[in-house]
Design a protein around this motif. Sequence first.
Motif, PDB file in Angstrom:
ATOM      1  N   LEU A 176       3.884   9.492  -7.313  1.00 45.61           N
ATOM      2  CA  LEU A 176       4.657  10.261  -8.734  1.00 45.61           C
ATOM      3  C   LEU A 176       3.867   9.792  -9.720  1.00 45.61           C
ATOM      4  O   LEU A 176       4.109  11.160 -10.569  1.00 45.61           O
ATOM      5  N   LEU A 177       3.149   9.699 -10.198  1.00 44.59           N
ATOM      6  CA  LEU A 177       1.927   9.440 -11.391  1.00 44.59           C
ATOM      7  C   LEU A 177       1.347  10.935 -11.716  1.00 44.59           C
ATOM      8  O   LEU A 177       0.845  11.287 -12.154  1.00 44.59           O
ATOM      9  N   GLN A 178       0.507  11.148  -9.945  1.00 43.03           N
ATOM     10  CA  GLN A 178       0.572  12.251  -9.878  1.00 43.03           C
ATOM     11  C   GLN A 178       0.628  13.410 -10.356  1.00 43.03           C
ATOM     12  O   GLN A 178       0.586  14.044 -10.962  1.00 43.03           O
ATOM     13  N   ASN A 179       2.180  13.558  -9.872  1.00 39.03           N
ATOM     14  CA  ASN A 179       3.275  14.446 -10.355  1.00 39.03           C
ATOM     15  C   ASN A 179       3.469  14.695 -11.494  1.00 39.03           C
ATOM     16  O   ASN A 179       3.658  15.857 -12.200  1.00 39.03           O
ATOM     17  N   ASP A 187       0.921  -1.314   0.183  1.00 35.00           N
ATOM     18  CA  ASP A 187      -0.062  -0.017  -0.091  1.00 35.00           C
ATOM     19  C   ASP A 187       0.999   1.175   0.323  1.00 35.00           C
ATOM     20  O   ASP A 187       0.758   2.289  -0.881  1.00 35.00           O
ATOM     21  N   SER A 188       1.529   1.233   1.022  1.00 39.32           N
ATOM     22  CA  SER A 188       2.786   2.449   0.827  1.00 39.32           C
ATOM     23  C   SER A 188       3.680   2.240  -0.348  1.00 39.32           C
ATOM     24  O   SER A 188       3.679   3.849  -0.341  1.00 39.32           O
ATOM     25  N   SER A 189       3.897   1.265  -0.997  1.00 36.86           N
ATOM     26  CA  SER A 189       4.491   1.886  -2.804  1.00 36.86           C
ATOM     27  C   SER A 189       3.516   1.784  -3.029  1.00 36.86           C
ATOM     28  O   SER A 189       3.532   2.583  -4.474  1.00 36.86           O
ATOM     29  N   ASN A 190       2.548   1.602  -3.206  1.00 34.41           N
ATOM     30  CA  ASN A 190       1.501   1.960  -4.890  1.00 34.41           C
ATOM     31  C   ASN A 190       1.157   3.514  -3.926  1.00 34.41           C
ATOM     32  O   ASN A 190       0.997   4.052  -5.350  1.00 34.41           O
ATOM     33  N   GLU A 191       0.917   3.516  -2.432  1.00 35.73           N
ATOM     34  CA  GLU A 191       0.877   5.043  -2.574  1.00 35.73           C
ATOM     35  C   GLU A 191       2.375   6.411  -3.280  1.00 35.73           C
ATOM     36  O   GLU A 191       1.664   7.284  -4.080  1.00 35.73           O
ATOM     37  N   GLU A 192       3.075   5.971  -2.739  1.00 36.63           N
ATOM     38  CA  GLU A 192       4.353   6.346  -4.604  1.00 36.63           C
ATOM     39  C   GLU A 192       4.658   6.115  -4.560  1.00 36.63           C
ATOM     40  O   GLU A 192       4.605   7.458  -6.148  1.00 36.63           O
ATOM     41  N   ALA A 193       3.447   5.416  -5.323  1.00 40.43           N
ATOM     42  CA  ALA A 193       3.599   5.495  -6.742  1.00 40.43           C
ATOM     43  C   ALA A 193       2.463   5.707  -7.878  1.00 40.43           C
ATOM     44  O   ALA A 193       2.458   7.480  -8.573  1.00 40.43           O
ATOM     45  N   ASN A 194       1.810   6.358  -6.458  1.00 39.07           N
ATOM     46  CA  ASN A 194       0.375   7.127  -7.631  1.00 39.07           C
ATOM     47  C   ASN A 194       0.878   8.026  -7.105  1.00 39.07           C
ATOM     48  O   ASN A 194       0.433   9.890  -7.881  1.00 39.07           O
TER      49      ASN A 194
END
Length: 131
Positions: free
Chosen positions: A116-119, A107-114
């Motif tokens: 990054l994707l948002q940015n 979940d933490s990894s997905n949040e970080e990826a999310n």
Amino acid sequence: MESQGTEVMRKRMKPAMEEKEEDGVVLEIEEKEEFQTNIAGSEEMELNIAQILEKIERFTQLVSELLESGKTSFKELSNEFEERMIMIHKEQIEKWQEEIKDLRLLDSSNEEANALLQNARYLLQSAHIDS
């Protein structure tokens, strides 16, 4: 034992009463033989009874030992069962806790990826608007 003596005396007295009716010498010999037979029979009976009592005592001892052995075995088995169940429970809890930890990391990894994707999306939209 006292009733045995009374019974032997009763059996001895009966031939003594008959002695008056028949020849004294012959009856006296028969009386002694009957008395010896009664004593031998009584001793044999006592021996048989003693053997049966010994069998009862041995059987009672065997049953007692088996009960104690069974109780000990069941107690050991119960303790082993309890320890095994606790160990299985502990292993399963640890497994699930590891799964929870992995899910949190994912979940933490997905949040970080999310994030990054948002940015990246924001940057792409900003770059697209600027052009």
